[in-house]
Design a protein around this motif. Structure first.
Motif, PDB file in Angstrom:
ATOM      1  N   CYS A  57      -5.770  -0.446  61.561  1.00 19.72           N
ATOM      2  CA  CYS A  57      -4.390  -0.831  61.866  1.00 19.72           C
ATOM      3  C   CYS A  57      -3.980  -2.063  61.063  1.00 19.72           C
ATOM      4  O   CYS A  57      -3.316  -2.974  61.569  1.00 19.72           O
ATOM      5  CB  CYS A  57      -4.228  -1.084  63.370  1.00 19.72           C
ATOM      6  N   ASN A  58      -4.410  -2.082  59.791  1.00 23.11           N
ATOM      7  CA  ASN A  58      -4.120  -3.211  58.921  1.00 23.11           C
ATOM      8  C   ASN A  58      -2.655  -3.207  58.488  1.00 23.11           C
ATOM      9  O   ASN A  58      -2.151  -2.210  57.972  1.00 23.11           O
ATOM     10  CB  ASN A  58      -5.025  -3.132  57.685  1.00 23.11           C
ATOM     11  N   LEU A  59      -1.984  -4.322  58.706  1.00 23.79           N
ATOM     12  CA  LEU A  59      -0.607  -4.504  58.238  1.00 23.79           C
ATOM     13  C   LEU A  59      -0.457  -5.769  57.408  1.00 23.79           C
ATOM     14  O   LEU A  59       0.656  -6.117  57.007  1.00 23.79           O
ATOM     15  CB  LEU A  59       0.357  -4.572  59.437  1.00 23.79           C
ATOM     16  N   GLU A  60      -1.564  -6.467  57.161  1.00 21.28           N
ATOM     17  CA  GLU A  60      -1.501  -7.785  56.532  1.00 21.28           C
ATOM     18  C   GLU A  60      -2.195  -7.844  55.194  1.00 21.28           C
ATOM     19  O   GLU A  60      -1.706  -8.494  54.261  1.00 21.28           O
ATOM     20  CB  GLU A  60      -2.112  -8.817  57.482  1.00 21.28           C
ATOM     21  N   PHE A  61      -3.330  -7.177  55.039  1.00 21.56           N
ATOM     22  CA  PHE A  61      -4.130  -7.291  53.825  1.00 21.56           C
ATOM     23  C   PHE A  61      -3.870  -6.121  52.880  1.00 21.56           C
ATOM     24  O   PHE A  61      -3.094  -5.215  53.189  1.00 21.56           O
ATOM     25  CB  PHE A  61      -5.605  -7.395  54.199  1.00 21.56           C
ATOM     26  N   ASP A  62      -4.552  -6.122  51.725  1.00 22.49           N
ATOM     27  CA  ASP A  62      -4.203  -5.196  50.644  1.00 22.49           C
ATOM     28  C   ASP A  62      -4.707  -3.775  50.856  1.00 22.49           C
ATOM     29  O   ASP A  62      -4.059  -2.820  50.444  1.00 22.49           O
ATOM     30  CB  ASP A  62      -4.748  -5.730  49.315  1.00 22.49           C
ATOM     31  N   LEU A  63      -5.863  -3.606  51.449  1.00 26.04           N
ATOM     32  CA  LEU A  63      -6.438  -2.272  51.608  1.00 26.04           C
ATOM     33  C   LEU A  63      -5.686  -1.465  52.659  1.00 26.04           C
ATOM     34  O   LEU A  63      -5.142  -2.009  53.617  1.00 26.04           O
ATOM     35  CB  LEU A  63      -7.917  -2.377  51.997  1.00 26.04           C
ATOM     36  N   ASP A  64      -5.680  -0.146  52.474  1.00 28.29           N
ATOM     37  CA  ASP A  64      -5.062   0.713  53.489  1.00 28.29           C
ATOM     38  C   ASP A  64      -5.838   0.623  54.802  1.00 28.29           C
ATOM     39  O   ASP A  64      -5.245   0.476  55.873  1.00 28.29           O
ATOM     40  CB  ASP A  64      -5.034   2.161  52.979  1.00 28.29           C
ATOM     41  N   ILE A  65      -7.144   0.763  54.710  1.00 22.81           N
ATOM     42  CA  ILE A  65      -8.042   0.520  55.848  1.00 22.81           C
ATOM     43  C   ILE A  65      -8.951  -0.629  55.437  1.00 22.81           C
ATOM     44  O   ILE A  65      -9.718  -0.506  54.481  1.00 22.81           O
ATOM     45  CB  ILE A  65      -8.876   1.771  56.194  1.00 22.81           C
ATOM     46  N   ASP A  66      -8.843  -1.748  56.128  1.00 22.84           N
ATOM     47  CA  ASP A  66      -9.531  -2.963  55.674  1.00 22.84           C
ATOM     48  C   ASP A  66     -10.541  -3.433  56.724  1.00 22.84           C
ATOM     49  O   ASP A  66     -10.185  -4.082  57.708  1.00 22.84           O
ATOM     50  CB  ASP A  66      -8.513  -4.071  55.420  1.00 22.84           C
ATOM     51  N   PRO A  67     -11.832  -3.123  56.508  1.00 21.11           N
ATOM     52  CA  PRO A  67     -12.860  -3.554  57.468  1.00 21.11           C
ATOM     53  C   PRO A  67     -13.429  -4.935  57.163  1.00 21.11           C
ATOM     54  O   PRO A  67     -14.454  -5.314  57.722  1.00 21.11           O
ATOM     55  CB  PRO A  67     -13.937  -2.484  57.283  1.00 21.11           C
ATOM     56  N   ASN A  68     -12.784  -5.699  56.280  1.00 17.71           N
ATOM     57  CA  ASN A  68     -13.320  -6.995  55.846  1.00 17.71           C
ATOM     58  C   ASN A  68     -12.918  -8.114  56.791  1.00 17.71           C
ATOM     59  O   ASN A  68     -11.885  -8.054  57.464  1.00 17.71           O
ATOM     60  CB  ASN A  68     -12.827  -7.316  54.431  1.00 17.71           C
ATOM     61  N   VAL A  69     -13.751  -9.122  56.816  1.00 19.34           N
ATOM     62  CA  VAL A  69     -13.467 -10.363  57.537  1.00 19.34           C
ATOM     63  C   VAL A  69     -13.130 -11.409  56.482  1.00 19.34           C
ATOM     64  O   VAL A  69     -13.926 -11.669  55.576  1.00 19.34           O
ATOM     65  CB  VAL A  69     -14.668 -10.823  58.387  1.00 19.34           C
ATOM     66  N   TYR A  70     -11.949 -12.009  56.589  1.00 18.74           N
ATOM     67  CA  TYR A  70     -11.488 -12.979  55.600  1.00 18.74           C
ATOM     68  C   TYR A  70     -11.766 -14.392  56.109  1.00 18.74           C
ATOM     69  O   TYR A  70     -11.396 -14.737  57.239  1.00 18.74           O
ATOM     70  CB  TYR A  70     -10.005 -12.787  55.319  1.00 18.74           C
ATOM     71  N   LEU A  71     -12.388 -15.190  55.242  1.00 17.31           N
ATOM     72  CA  LEU A  71     -12.863 -16.511  55.646  1.00 17.31           C
ATOM     73  C   LEU A  71     -12.214 -17.586  54.780  1.00 17.31           C
ATOM     74  O   LEU A  71     -12.083 -17.449  53.562  1.00 17.31           O
ATOM     75  CB  LEU A  71     -14.385 -16.570  55.526  1.00 17.31           C
ATOM     76  N   THR A  79     -12.235 -20.826  59.263  1.00 14.00           N
ATOM     77  CA  THR A  79     -11.386 -19.853  59.950  1.00 14.00           C
ATOM     78  C   THR A  79     -11.702 -18.454  59.453  1.00 14.00           C
ATOM     79  O   THR A  79     -11.804 -18.224  58.240  1.00 14.00           O
ATOM     80  CB  THR A  79      -9.895 -20.165  59.705  1.00 14.00           C
ATOM     81  N   ILE A  80     -11.871 -17.513  60.373  1.00 10.13           N
ATOM     82  CA  ILE A  80     -12.039 -16.102  60.004  1.00 10.13           C
ATOM     83  C   ILE A  80     -10.872 -15.300  60.585  1.00 10.13           C
ATOM     84  O   ILE A  80     -10.374 -15.585  61.674  1.00 10.13           O
ATOM     85  CB  ILE A  80     -13.383 -15.529  60.502  1.00 10.13           C
ATOM     86  N   ARG A  81     -10.425 -14.310  59.804  1.00  9.36           N
ATOM     87  CA  ARG A  81      -9.344 -13.420  60.226  1.00  9.36           C
ATOM     88  C   ARG A  81      -9.738 -11.993  59.877  1.00  9.36           C
ATOM     89  O   ARG A  81     -10.484 -11.752  58.925  1.00  9.36           O
ATOM     90  CB  ARG A  81      -8.031 -13.785  59.530  1.00  9.36           C
TER      91      ARG A  81
END
Length: 485
Positions: A57-71, A79-81
């Motif tokens: 349900c990614n609406l913020e990052f670049d990938l269509d389906i984004d399983p990454n944790v952004y630090l 901070t992690i998102r």
């Protein structure tokens, strides 16, 4: 060729690829953006139709389906998102809508467990990182080796803040759970050392500044002296306590109000600390008020005890996220400690010498060998300097070196307290003020006529006797030459 929505350039990056019915092969490509050789490890995790889909349900990052944790990190906080997940679905079917409904059959039933895993202390090697990533890459191994920090519901913001620990490797991971189907999936673990490996200044390999080591080495030696001899050498103790009290307050003030270089701030802090120590000593020397000085010393002990309380899991309780609640509670503990020792000022002073002096030794060791005990006071300093630090989780690793340093702290503190209490048991509680003693002695000489010093002539006694002797000789010779003194 990397395509938008299907590729990612990042550290600790991962992709999630849905398969179509009958598909048995899939290919991924790994490229180094700058063309240099890199070391890495790849982990493939298969999921079924009942497992939650991380980042679907990614609406913020670049990938269509984004399983990454952004630090993202700075000197104060990390901070992690991450993007919200969706419930599982079978091959070939359309994924469930993310935000059209809020019932039990939608993604809103999912829960997110935040995990933390510490790498070995002082180990910045590539092999250690790769091995650790492999050991916590999936759900089962992360639950076995990592520590669950908190659980978020689907209504919570998918962002968590931690206290930064420069030079200490940490792996963060998010495990999404479906409580209805009792299934779970893992996001891509992400790591940080809260420092840069490419920076020639303040990099991971140069964290121990020479100025910091000099400052805390001297502080450690002074702390060791105060731990065992502070009460006997009362003026030295007051100088050290006044130094610490003034230096801490001034460092907070100058850091919040200026952008000076760290070495300049540390130098100015040392200068102001010396001034504070001299002022405390001179106030006792001139006015002789032991209680006012002991209150300052007691505030040092109160600050340390309050910092220890919030260094424990108590500091991560939700109510203390409020700055008002935190600082009121912290201040009450700080003020309460000297009030408690008002009845026993000597014992309170000796206890402060033992506890604070031994902790100064721990800080001196930390300048050369990392130990988590430094964050007892460093977390409070960060909260003074950063208004947003209240959101951060202050969990730190406890490994072999930390248990060794706790033992050193306890042994030094207890030994210093017991030794000073035993040595001072027959002596006055506190030494008298030199200035007041001088005033009393001068007044005694003025009023006590029985004191021989009360009758001392303004001329030195030897010079007066010699003059009389010379006068007698000249009179016996019949001379009338005047004697010039």
């Amino acid at each position: 060729m990397p395509g938008l929505g299907l590729s990612l350039t990042a550290v600790d990056s991962g992709l999630l690829s849905p398969l179509i019915p009958g598909q048995t092969k899939f290919s991924w490509f790994l490229l180094a953006p700058d063309g240099n050789s890199v070391a890495g490890t790849g982990v493939i995790l298969p999921y079924t139709s009942s497992d939650p889909v991380p980042g679907a349900c990614n609406l913020e990052f670049d990938l269509d389906i984004d399983p990454n944790v952004y630090l993202h990190y700075n000197i104060f906080e990390t901070t992690i998102r991450f993007a919200p997940a969706n419930i599982g679905y079978s091959r070939g079917s359309n994924p469930p809508a993310c935000d059209t409904e809020v019932g039990e059959n939608t993604r809103w039933r999912l829960r997110y467990d935040i995990y933390q895993y510490f790498l070995p202390e002082s180990d910045l090697s590539e092999q250690s990182l790769i091995t650790s990533i492999q050991s916590v890459a999936n759900v089962q191994t992360m639950r076995e080796h990592g520590k669950r920090i908190m659980t978020l519901s689907s209504n919570d913001k998918t962002e968590v803040v931690f206290s930064s620990i420069p030079g200490q490797g940490v792996i963060y991971s998010v495990i999404v759970r479906d409580p209805v189907l009792n299934t779970s999936s893992s996001y891509i673990p992400v790591h940080t050392y809260a420092c840069s490996f490419s920076s020639t200044l303040d990099g991971c390999d140069t964290l121990g500044k020479i100025s910091t080591r000099i400052f805390f080495t001297i502080a450690g030696l002074a702390g060791l002296f105060v731990c065992f001899f502070g009460h006997r050498f009362f003026k030295c103790e007051l100088f050290c306590m006044g130094f610490g009290f003034a230096a801490f307050l001034f460092f907070v003030l100058i850091t919040r109000t200026t952008k000076l270089d760290y070495d300049i701030r540390l130098t100015l802090t040392a200068v102001i600390g010396v001034v504070g120590g001299v002022i405390l000593v001179m106030s006792w020397w001139r006015f002789g008020s032991v209680m006012s000085c002991v209150v300052v010393v007691g505030l040092m002990l109160g600050f340390l005890i309050s910092s220890i309380v919030f260094f424990t899991p108590v500091g991560d309780i939700q109510v203390f996220r409020s700055n008002v609640v935190f600082w009121v509670t912290f201040s009450c503990i700080v003020v309460g400690v000297p009030l408690f020792f008002v009845r026993w000022p000597r014992e309170g002073n000796i206890t402060t010498c033992g506890v604070a002096g031994a902790y100064a030794v721990v800080l001196a060791v930390n300048a050369y060998i990392y130990t988590s005990l430094s964050y007892i006071t460093l977390n409070i300093l960060k909260r003074f300097l950063n208004d947003n630090f209240s959101k951060a989780f202050t969990d730190v690793p406890f490994q072999d070196i930390d248990f060794i340093m706790i033992t050193v702290w306890v042994v030094l503190g207890v030994s210093g307290i017991v030794l000073q209490l035993y040595r001072e048991r027959t002596r006055p509680f506190f030494p008298p003020s030199p200035y007041l003693m001088w005033l009393q002695e001068r007044e005694r000489r003025k009023t006590n006529v029985l004191d021989p010093s009360h009758h001392t002539s303004s001329l030195p006694s030897r010079l007066l006797a010699r003059a009389r002797q010379l006068t007698g000789r000249r009179e016996s010779a019949g001379e009338c030459t005047p004697l010039l003194l």
